[in-house]
Design a protein around this motif. Structure first.
Motif, PDB file in Angstrom:
ATOM      1  N   ALA A  13       0.837  -1.210   0.000  1.00  0.00           N
ATOM      2  CA  ALA A  13       0.000   0.000   0.000  1.00  0.00           C
ATOM      3  C   ALA A  13       0.869   1.257   0.000  1.00  0.00           C
ATOM      4  O   ALA A  13       0.581   2.228  -0.712  1.00  0.00           O
ATOM      5  N   THR A  16       2.337   1.723  -3.454  1.00  0.00           N
ATOM      6  CA  THR A  16       1.302   2.188  -4.382  1.00  0.00           C
ATOM      7  C   THR A  16       1.018   3.676  -4.184  1.00  0.00           C
ATOM      8  O   THR A  16       0.949   4.436  -5.149  1.00  0.00           O
ATOM      9  N   ASP A  17       0.877   4.104  -2.932  1.00  0.00           N
ATOM     10  CA  ASP A  17       0.636   5.523  -2.647  1.00  0.00           C
ATOM     11  C   ASP A  17       1.811   6.393  -3.090  1.00  0.00           C
ATOM     12  O   ASP A  17       1.628   7.472  -3.662  1.00  0.00           O
ATOM     13  N   THR A  20       1.847   6.699  -6.913  1.00  0.00           N
ATOM     14  CA  THR A  20       0.775   7.589  -7.355  1.00  0.00           C
ATOM     15  C   THR A  20       1.155   9.049  -7.113  1.00  0.00           C
ATOM     16  O   THR A  20       1.009   9.898  -7.997  1.00  0.00           O
ATOM     17  N   GLY A  45      -6.138   4.849  -9.581  1.00  0.00           N
ATOM     18  CA  GLY A  45      -6.230   3.502  -9.030  1.00  0.00           C
ATOM     19  C   GLY A  45      -4.974   2.723  -9.361  1.00  0.00           C
ATOM     20  O   GLY A  45      -4.076   3.211 -10.024  1.00  0.00           O
ATOM     21  N   ARG A  47      -3.341  -1.413 -10.258  1.00  0.00           N
ATOM     22  CA  ARG A  47      -3.473  -2.854 -10.446  1.00  0.00           C
ATOM     23  C   ARG A  47      -2.204  -3.463  -9.900  1.00  0.00           C
ATOM     24  O   ARG A  47      -1.106  -3.029 -10.226  1.00  0.00           O
ATOM     25  N   HIS A  77     -16.799 -12.886  -4.729  1.00  0.00           N
ATOM     26  CA  HIS A  77     -16.704 -11.435  -4.916  1.00  0.00           C
ATOM     27  C   HIS A  77     -17.413 -10.755  -3.748  1.00  0.00           C
ATOM     28  O   HIS A  77     -18.527 -11.149  -3.378  1.00  0.00           O
ATOM     29  N   SER A 101      -8.040  -9.160  -1.538  1.00  0.00           N
ATOM     30  CA  SER A 101      -8.369  -7.742  -1.409  1.00  0.00           C
ATOM     31  C   SER A 101      -7.260  -7.035  -0.637  1.00  0.00           C
ATOM     32  O   SER A 101      -6.835  -7.500   0.412  1.00  0.00           O
ATOM     33  N   GLY A 103      -6.768  -3.040   0.320  1.00  0.00           N
ATOM     34  CA  GLY A 103      -7.267  -1.665   0.207  1.00  0.00           C
ATOM     35  C   GLY A 103      -8.372  -1.614  -0.827  1.00  0.00           C
ATOM     36  O   GLY A 103      -9.347  -2.349  -0.735  1.00  0.00           O
ATOM     37  N   HIS A 104      -8.197  -0.771  -1.857  1.00  0.00           N
ATOM     38  CA  HIS A 104      -9.200  -0.636  -2.906  1.00  0.00           C
ATOM     39  C   HIS A 104      -8.941  -1.593  -4.064  1.00  0.00           C
ATOM     40  O   HIS A 104      -9.692  -1.583  -5.030  1.00  0.00           O
ATOM     41  N   VAL A 105      -7.904  -2.416  -3.968  1.00  0.00           N
ATOM     42  CA  VAL A 105      -7.538  -3.341  -5.035  1.00  0.00           C
ATOM     43  C   VAL A 105      -8.174  -4.697  -4.753  1.00  0.00           C
ATOM     44  O   VAL A 105      -8.081  -5.227  -3.643  1.00  0.00           O
ATOM     45  N   LEU A 106      -8.820  -5.274  -5.759  1.00  0.00           N
ATOM     46  CA  LEU A 106      -9.412  -6.605  -5.665  1.00  0.00           C
ATOM     47  C   LEU A 106      -8.817  -7.432  -6.788  1.00  0.00           C
ATOM     48  O   LEU A 106      -9.120  -7.215  -7.955  1.00  0.00           O
TER      49      LEU A 106
END
Length: 141
Positions: A13, A16-17, A20, A45, A47, A77, A101, A103-106
């Motif tokens: 995470a 990723t942050d 970004t 977002g 991936r 899901h 899962s 954070g916001h990634v699935l």
């Protein structure tokens, strides 16, 4: 200098942050035991993909589908109505067996092999690490 734990959800995470915020479009880290790839999409977002170096199954030994990254294991899901997984059941190599899962990634978990899904090896909702076994697939003889 200590090694970075790329199986830690907080580390992924953070990376990723940071990517970004820096405007970087992606990062790929390859090691002998696996690979981590983070790709930032145009809308902020991300991936995240990961693979572990594993030998192909031989003979009739079952194939174990492993967690491609650390996160929370979902057998279905999260937005789907809760339906129990009926096992054993036939699966194709492209079937989605579950999700991880973070954070916001699935991230969908594909079977990767055609055969019979025989066992669920992790509890739904459990925190899993990179490489943890999640499913077992019996290959046709």
């Amino acid at each position: 200098m200590s090694a970075i734990d790329f199986s830690d959800p907080a580390t992924i995470a953070f990376l990723t942050d940071a990517l970004t915020a820096a405007g970087v479009v992606g990062l790929e880290i390859s090691r002998p035991d696996g690979q981590l790839r983070i790709v930032i999409s145009g809308e902020g977002g991300a991936r995240i993909g990961s693979s572990e170096a594993t030998p192909r199954a031989s003979g009739s030994a079952p194939v174990v589908v492993k967690a491609p990254l650390a996160g929370y294991f979902c057998a279905e899901h999260p937005a789907a109505a809760l339906t129990p997984q009926n096992l054993p059941r036939s699966v194709s190599d492209a079937d989605v067996l579950g999700f991880v899962s973070l954070g916001h990634v699935l991230l969908p978990l594909r079977a990767g092999q055609s055969g019979v899904l025989t066992r669920l090896l992790a509890e739904p909702g459990a925190l899993v690490s990179f490489g943890d076994p999640l499913f077992e697939i019996e290959l046709p003889s």
